[in-house]
Write a protein that holds these residues in place. Structure first.
Motif, PDB file in Angstrom:
ATOM      1  N   PHE A 142      -5.494 -22.248 -33.898  1.00  0.00           N
ATOM      2  CA  PHE A 142      -5.507 -20.827 -34.250  1.00  0.00           C
ATOM      3  C   PHE A 142      -6.180 -20.702 -35.612  1.00  0.00           C
ATOM      4  O   PHE A 142      -5.798 -21.401 -36.560  1.00  0.00           O
ATOM      5  CB  PHE A 142      -4.048 -20.333 -34.275  1.00  0.00           C
ATOM      6  CG  PHE A 142      -3.814 -18.957 -34.830  1.00  0.00           C
ATOM      7  CD1 PHE A 142      -4.709 -17.920 -34.626  1.00  0.00           C
ATOM      8  CD2 PHE A 142      -2.652 -18.690 -35.553  1.00  0.00           C
ATOM      9  CE1 PHE A 142      -4.471 -16.653 -35.122  1.00  0.00           C
ATOM     10  CE2 PHE A 142      -2.385 -17.432 -36.056  1.00  0.00           C
ATOM     11  CZ  PHE A 142      -3.298 -16.407 -35.846  1.00  0.00           C
ATOM     12  N   GLU A 159      -7.184 -17.751 -38.336  1.00  0.00           N
ATOM     13  CA  GLU A 159      -7.054 -16.344 -38.727  1.00  0.00           C
ATOM     14  C   GLU A 159      -7.841 -16.107 -40.010  1.00  0.00           C
ATOM     15  O   GLU A 159      -7.969 -17.015 -40.845  1.00  0.00           O
ATOM     16  CB  GLU A 159      -5.562 -16.031 -38.946  1.00  0.00           C
ATOM     17  CG  GLU A 159      -5.305 -14.593 -39.402  1.00  0.00           C
ATOM     18  CD  GLU A 159      -3.842 -14.174 -39.299  1.00  0.00           C
ATOM     19  OE1 GLU A 159      -2.977 -15.030 -39.032  1.00  0.00           O
ATOM     20  OE2 GLU A 159      -3.568 -12.976 -39.493  1.00  0.00           O
ATOM     21  N   GLY A 180      -3.458 -13.139 -35.042  1.00  0.00           N
ATOM     22  CA  GLY A 180      -2.644 -12.987 -36.234  1.00  0.00           C
ATOM     23  C   GLY A 180      -2.558 -11.520 -36.697  1.00  0.00           C
ATOM     24  O   GLY A 180      -3.120 -10.590 -36.124  1.00  0.00           O
ATOM     25  N   ASN A 181      -1.730 -11.355 -37.721  1.00  0.00           N
ATOM     26  CA  ASN A 181      -1.509 -10.020 -38.292  1.00  0.00           C
ATOM     27  C   ASN A 181      -2.826  -9.357 -38.678  1.00  0.00           C
ATOM     28  O   ASN A 181      -2.955  -8.138 -38.622  1.00  0.00           O
ATOM     29  CB  ASN A 181      -0.602 -10.134 -39.519  1.00  0.00           C
ATOM     30  CG  ASN A 181       0.788 -10.645 -39.161  1.00  0.00           C
ATOM     31  OD1 ASN A 181       1.211 -10.578 -38.008  1.00  0.00           O
ATOM     32  ND2 ASN A 181       1.497 -11.165 -40.146  1.00  0.00           N
ATOM     33  N   TRP A 205      -2.730  -9.098 -45.216  1.00  0.00           N
ATOM     34  CA  TRP A 205      -2.581 -10.187 -46.187  1.00  0.00           C
ATOM     35  C   TRP A 205      -2.995  -9.746 -47.588  1.00  0.00           C
ATOM     36  O   TRP A 205      -3.202 -10.592 -48.458  1.00  0.00           O
ATOM     37  CB  TRP A 205      -3.357 -11.426 -45.736  1.00  0.00           C
ATOM     38  CG  TRP A 205      -2.843 -11.894 -44.410  1.00  0.00           C
ATOM     39  CD1 TRP A 205      -3.459 -11.756 -43.203  1.00  0.00           C
ATOM     40  CD2 TRP A 205      -1.570 -12.508 -44.149  1.00  0.00           C
ATOM     41  NE1 TRP A 205      -2.659 -12.266 -42.204  1.00  0.00           N
ATOM     42  CE2 TRP A 205      -1.499 -12.731 -42.751  1.00  0.00           C
ATOM     43  CE3 TRP A 205      -0.481 -12.887 -44.950  1.00  0.00           C
ATOM     44  CZ2 TRP A 205      -0.373 -13.322 -42.146  1.00  0.00           C
ATOM     45  CZ3 TRP A 205       0.624 -13.475 -44.341  1.00  0.00           C
ATOM     46  CH2 TRP A 205       0.667 -13.678 -42.972  1.00  0.00           C
ATOM     47  N   ASN A 221      -1.313  -8.584 -31.221  1.00  0.00           N
ATOM     48  CA  ASN A 221      -0.566  -9.663 -31.875  1.00  0.00           C
ATOM     49  C   ASN A 221       0.790  -9.173 -32.362  1.00  0.00           C
ATOM     50  O   ASN A 221       0.858  -8.139 -33.050  1.00  0.00           O
ATOM     51  CB  ASN A 221      -1.348 -10.189 -33.082  1.00  0.00           C
ATOM     52  CG  ASN A 221      -0.574 -11.258 -33.849  1.00  0.00           C
ATOM     53  OD1 ASN A 221      -0.379 -12.361 -33.351  1.00  0.00           O
ATOM     54  ND2 ASN A 221      -0.114 -10.921 -35.050  1.00  0.00           N
ATOM     55  N   HIS A 228       5.980 -17.035 -30.099  1.00  0.00           N
ATOM     56  CA  HIS A 228       5.633 -17.490 -31.449  1.00  0.00           C
ATOM     57  C   HIS A 228       6.896 -18.077 -32.074  1.00  0.00           C
ATOM     58  O   HIS A 228       7.975 -17.488 -31.953  1.00  0.00           O
ATOM     59  CB  HIS A 228       5.156 -16.320 -32.321  1.00  0.00           C
ATOM     60  CG  HIS A 228       3.800 -15.796 -31.934  1.00  0.00           C
ATOM     61  ND1 HIS A 228       3.154 -14.810 -32.645  1.00  0.00           N
ATOM     62  CD2 HIS A 228       2.951 -16.140 -30.928  1.00  0.00           C
ATOM     63  CE1 HIS A 228       1.973 -14.562 -32.083  1.00  0.00           C
ATOM     64  NE2 HIS A 228       1.833 -15.340 -31.032  1.00  0.00           N
ATOM     65  N   TYR A 239       8.196 -20.475 -35.702  1.00  0.00           N
ATOM     66  CA  TYR A 239       7.982 -21.325 -36.875  1.00  0.00           C
ATOM     67  C   TYR A 239       9.331 -21.906 -37.288  1.00  0.00           C
ATOM     68  O   TYR A 239      10.350 -21.234 -37.205  1.00  0.00           O
ATOM     69  CB  TYR A 239       7.390 -20.499 -38.029  1.00  0.00           C
ATOM     70  CG  TYR A 239       5.989 -19.988 -37.732  1.00  0.00           C
ATOM     71  CD1 TYR A 239       4.885 -20.805 -37.919  1.00  0.00           C
ATOM     72  CD2 TYR A 239       5.781 -18.698 -37.253  1.00  0.00           C
ATOM     73  CE1 TYR A 239       3.602 -20.354 -37.640  1.00  0.00           C
ATOM     74  CE2 TYR A 239       4.498 -18.237 -36.968  1.00  0.00           C
ATOM     75  CZ  TYR A 239       3.415 -19.070 -37.166  1.00  0.00           C
ATOM     76  OH  TYR A 239       2.143 -18.624 -36.891  1.00  0.00           O
ATOM     77  N   GLU A 273       1.510 -19.331 -31.189  1.00  0.00           N
ATOM     78  CA  GLU A 273       1.723 -19.648 -32.614  1.00  0.00           C
ATOM     79  C   GLU A 273       2.946 -20.543 -32.693  1.00  0.00           C
ATOM     80  O   GLU A 273       4.044 -20.116 -32.327  1.00  0.00           O
ATOM     81  CB  GLU A 273       1.926 -18.383 -33.463  1.00  0.00           C
ATOM     82  CG  GLU A 273       0.648 -17.597 -33.667  1.00  0.00           C
ATOM     83  CD  GLU A 273       0.784 -16.457 -34.670  1.00  0.00           C
ATOM     84  OE1 GLU A 273       1.556 -16.587 -35.646  1.00  0.00           O
ATOM     85  OE2 GLU A 273       0.122 -15.426 -34.462  1.00  0.00           O
ATOM     86  N   TRP A 276       6.704 -23.832 -40.958  1.00  0.00           N
ATOM     87  CA  TRP A 276       6.217 -22.887 -41.980  1.00  0.00           C
ATOM     88  C   TRP A 276       7.391 -22.557 -42.903  1.00  0.00           C
ATOM     89  O   TRP A 276       8.399 -22.041 -42.429  1.00  0.00           O
ATOM     90  CB  TRP A 276       5.674 -21.616 -41.310  1.00  0.00           C
ATOM     91  CG  TRP A 276       5.193 -20.540 -42.247  1.00  0.00           C
ATOM     92  CD1 TRP A 276       5.015 -20.625 -43.582  1.00  0.00           C
ATOM     93  CD2 TRP A 276       4.833 -19.197 -41.888  1.00  0.00           C
ATOM     94  NE1 TRP A 276       4.551 -19.426 -44.079  1.00  0.00           N
ATOM     95  CE2 TRP A 276       4.422 -18.535 -43.062  1.00  0.00           C
ATOM     96  CE3 TRP A 276       4.808 -18.480 -40.679  1.00  0.00           C
ATOM     97  CZ2 TRP A 276       4.014 -17.191 -43.072  1.00  0.00           C
ATOM     98  CZ3 TRP A 276       4.398 -17.152 -40.693  1.00  0.00           C
ATOM     99  CH2 TRP A 276       3.996 -16.529 -41.876  1.00  0.00           C
ATOM    100  N   LEU A 286       0.020 -19.271 -48.075  1.00  0.00           N
ATOM    101  CA  LEU A 286       0.630 -20.092 -47.018  1.00  0.00           C
ATOM    102  C   LEU A 286       0.119 -21.543 -47.046  1.00  0.00           C
ATOM    103  O   LEU A 286      -0.106 -22.159 -46.002  1.00  0.00           O
ATOM    104  CB  LEU A 286       0.331 -19.487 -45.630  1.00  0.00           C
ATOM    105  CG  LEU A 286       1.150 -18.307 -45.122  1.00  0.00           C
ATOM    106  CD1 LEU A 286       1.062 -17.097 -46.023  1.00  0.00           C
ATOM    107  CD2 LEU A 286       0.722 -17.914 -43.726  1.00  0.00           C
ATOM    108  N   ALA A 337      -0.537 -23.079 -35.138  1.00  0.00           N
ATOM    109  CA  ALA A 337      -0.870 -22.083 -36.161  1.00  0.00           C
ATOM    110  C   ALA A 337      -0.578 -22.708 -37.537  1.00  0.00           C
ATOM    111  O   ALA A 337       0.578 -22.945 -37.825  1.00  0.00           O
ATOM    112  CB  ALA A 337      -0.027 -20.829 -35.976  1.00  0.00           C
ATOM    113  N   GLN A 338      -1.624 -23.005 -38.326  1.00  0.00           N
ATOM    114  CA  GLN A 338      -3.013 -22.728 -38.067  1.00  0.00           C
ATOM    115  C   GLN A 338      -3.798 -24.027 -38.263  1.00  0.00           C
ATOM    116  O   GLN A 338      -3.205 -25.090 -38.099  1.00  0.00           O
ATOM    117  CB  GLN A 338      -3.476 -21.612 -38.975  1.00  0.00           C
ATOM    118  CG  GLN A 338      -2.675 -20.300 -38.688  1.00  0.00           C
ATOM    119  CD  GLN A 338      -3.281 -19.040 -39.250  1.00  0.00           C
ATOM    120  OE1 GLN A 338      -4.439 -18.987 -39.624  1.00  0.00           O
ATOM    121  NE2 GLN A 338      -2.468 -17.982 -39.328  1.00  0.00           N
ATOM    122  N   ILE A 366      -0.968 -23.033 -43.588  1.00  0.00           N
ATOM    123  CA  ILE A 366       0.009 -23.785 -42.772  1.00  0.00           C
ATOM    124  C   ILE A 366      -0.740 -24.729 -41.816  1.00  0.00           C
ATOM    125  O   ILE A 366      -0.652 -24.602 -40.598  1.00  0.00           O
ATOM    126  CB  ILE A 366       1.016 -22.858 -42.044  1.00  0.00           C
ATOM    127  CG1 ILE A 366       0.352 -21.626 -41.412  1.00  0.00           C
ATOM    128  CG2 ILE A 366       2.134 -22.438 -42.950  1.00  0.00           C
ATOM    129  CD1 ILE A 366       1.313 -20.768 -40.557  1.00  0.00           C
TER     130      ILE A 366
END
Ligand code: AHR
Length: 506
Positions: free
Chosen positions: A25, A27, A71-72, A97, A172, A242, A244, A292, A296, A321, A353-354, A359
């Motif tokens: 992934f 992003e 992703g976001n 972000w 997403n 997803h 983490y 994902e 994390w 991250l 991810a990712q 991460i």
């Protein structure tokens, strides 16, 4: 020393392994693209600005399909910003972000990079600030082989041939209140169904992924999947998961039960999808795209968020991250890969991810080196050695108590079998006890009609479970040799506490 026993029987087949299980992934986030994979002027960069040292590491990692561009980030993204002459592309605020997006890399550049790393593209459309029409525009631009205004633009931008993207994500994490355009399950389900139907009118061969929950711990988990699938069951092929994981409160033993948490998540989503199928009198099976997953360190000890992008202004490619992974993290990570293989019948696609800096298993320094984090090793080894069919390897093992799943087996394993032999993946989740795992190879040898030998065997372990690779010491942690031995039909594998290993039998 704990004693564990297992049996490798090829008849306990789970499923053929879909190579998309080893996806990644990428992003537009932090230093993932800019100052990560793309750094014009770096000594290792080509004329296209992409770092060749990073490309080499991504190839070695062995990622199949790569999800892009978020992703976001995707929930506020205008894909048209990323096409056409680079110096005419707009700079935009990325609200997800709290950064400035320069759009120097867009669809064409990313597809060219994928050619260099040898991976396939999986695209996500924006169903946050945008909707069906923009998804159709992107699909037409990317995939259509007819003369239209969009395909003329694609040709003018240097790519007359379609990109041929088969796998598409319908938004997403639309269940997350942090998501731009967050929706309730009913509203999202209707939009996803309508968008999927329109996309299929353009190209019926697409494989579509509808958003499941952002985590098993989401308050809407379960009801979200049910409602979304009631709307989209006939329109989609996959539902996403997803998840983490992180160590909390210095409780490494609990953290080492994360694989069981992932298994419970997958099994719950599969049950809900099959329950919706039953109400529709359908034998269609919706597959899971675990698009994902990773370790994390998202939460601080107070339950807040560790990275706070909004405190940094609107920088281009800030450090975000950039988690540093320990041996403990990599052992949990290796167990997550075992869990994915154990569910290979229903998890037909997954995305780590990712990939770079964010991460990530690969880290870079601007103007400096690129190196492998600890998590690089279980991923690259599993991607290379897990071929053919996944096979269940039930282990009789001592257990430890966990909050997440009650009694958890200390030793966990899965195998894969192909025409040339078998591979075995094992983990010792105990923080305190070494284990000896004895595997009865009798059924495997009978099925093969010949003996096998250990061809290669790798161990991930360190006396300091918090050891990590860093800019200063990029090779502090690596894989060592696992002392696996075969005597007759018995394969013996010694596993220190907090260790992951794999071996190839040919
Ligand atoms: O991978 C980092 C972020 O985690 C992604 O942007 C988002 O989808 C998830 O919450």
């Amino acid at each position: 020393m704990a004693v564990a026993a297992a049996r490798l029987d090829p008849h306990h087949e789970i499923a053929d392994i879909d190579r998309r299980l080893f996806g990644g992934f990428v992003e537009h986030l932090g230093r993932h693209i800019y100052d990560g994979i793309h750094e014009p002027g770096h000594p290792a960069a080509g004329a296209d600005g992409f770092r060749r040292d990073v490309i080499e590491l991504v190839r070695e990692l062995g990622v199949s399909t790569i999800r892009y561009p978020g992703g976001n980030f995707v929930s506020g993204y205008r894909w048209e910003d990323g096409i056409g002459p680079v110096d005419e592309r707009p700079r935009r605020l990325d609200l997800a972000w709290h950064s400035t997006e320069t759009n120097e890399v867009g669809l064409h550049e990313f597809a060219a990079w994928l050619e260099l790393v040898g991976s396939d593209l999986m695209l996500a459309v924006n169903l946050g600030t945008r909707g069906t029409q923009e998804a159709l525009d992107l699909l037409e631009y990317a995939n259509v082989d007819a003369k239209t205004a969009w395909t003329d633009r694609r040709a003018a931008n240097g790519h007359p041939e379609p990109f041929g993207v088969t796998m598409w994500c319908l938004g997403n994490e639309m269940d997350g209140p942090w998501q731009i355009g967050h929706k309730n399950a009913g509203d999202y389900g209707k939009l996803a169904s309508q968008t999927a139907k329109a996309m299929r009118m353009l190209d019926p061969s697409l494989e579509l992924v509808v958003c499941g929950s952002s985590a098993r711990s989401m308050p809407t988990f379960g009801s979200w999947e049910r409602t979304v699938l009631e709307h989209t069951f006939d329109d989609v092929d996959f539902i996403s998961c997803h998840s983490y994981y992180q160590e909390r409160g210095d409780d490494a033993q609990e953290f080492l039960a994360s694989g069981v948490d992932m298994a419970l998540f997958i099994e719950a989503v599969v049950s809900i999808a099959d329950a919706v199928a039953a109400t529709k009198k359908s034998d269609k099976r919706i597959m899971v795209s675990f698009d994902e997953w990773n370790i994390w360190y998202l939460h601080d000890e107070g339950g807040g968020q560790n990275d706070k992008p909004e405190e940094k202004g609107w920088p281009v490619a800030p450090r975000l991250l950039e988690d540093r992974y320990s041996v403990l993290d990599a052992v949990v990570f290796g167990d997550l890969l075992i869990t994915l293989l154990q569910h290979a019948d229903r998890v037909r696609s997954a995305s780590l991810a990712q990939l770079v800096n964010v991460i990530a298993p690969i880290m870079t320094e601007p103007g400096g080196p690129a190196w492998r984090q600890t998590t690089f090793f279980p991923f690259s080894l599993t991607s290379r050695l897990a071929t053919g069919r996944a096979v269940r390897v039930p282990v009789v093992s001592p257990t430890f108590a966990s909050a997440v799943a009650g009694d958890v087996a200390a030793v966990n394993a899965v195998a894969t079998i192909d025409d040339d032999g078998a591979s075995l993946f094992v983990v010792n989740r105990s923080t305190s006890e070494a284990a000896t795992l004895t595997v009865d190879l009798g059924p495997l040898l009978a099925a093969l009609g010949r003996d096998v030998a250990v061809d290669e065997a790798h161990l991930l372990h360190d006396d300091d479970m918090y050891a990590a690779n860093t800019l200063e010491a990029p090779e502090r942690v690596g894989r060592t040799t696992l002392d696996a031995e075969i005597d007759g039909t018995a394969l013996t594998i010694p596993l220190p506490p907090v260790s992951w290993g794999c071996l190839r039998l040919t």
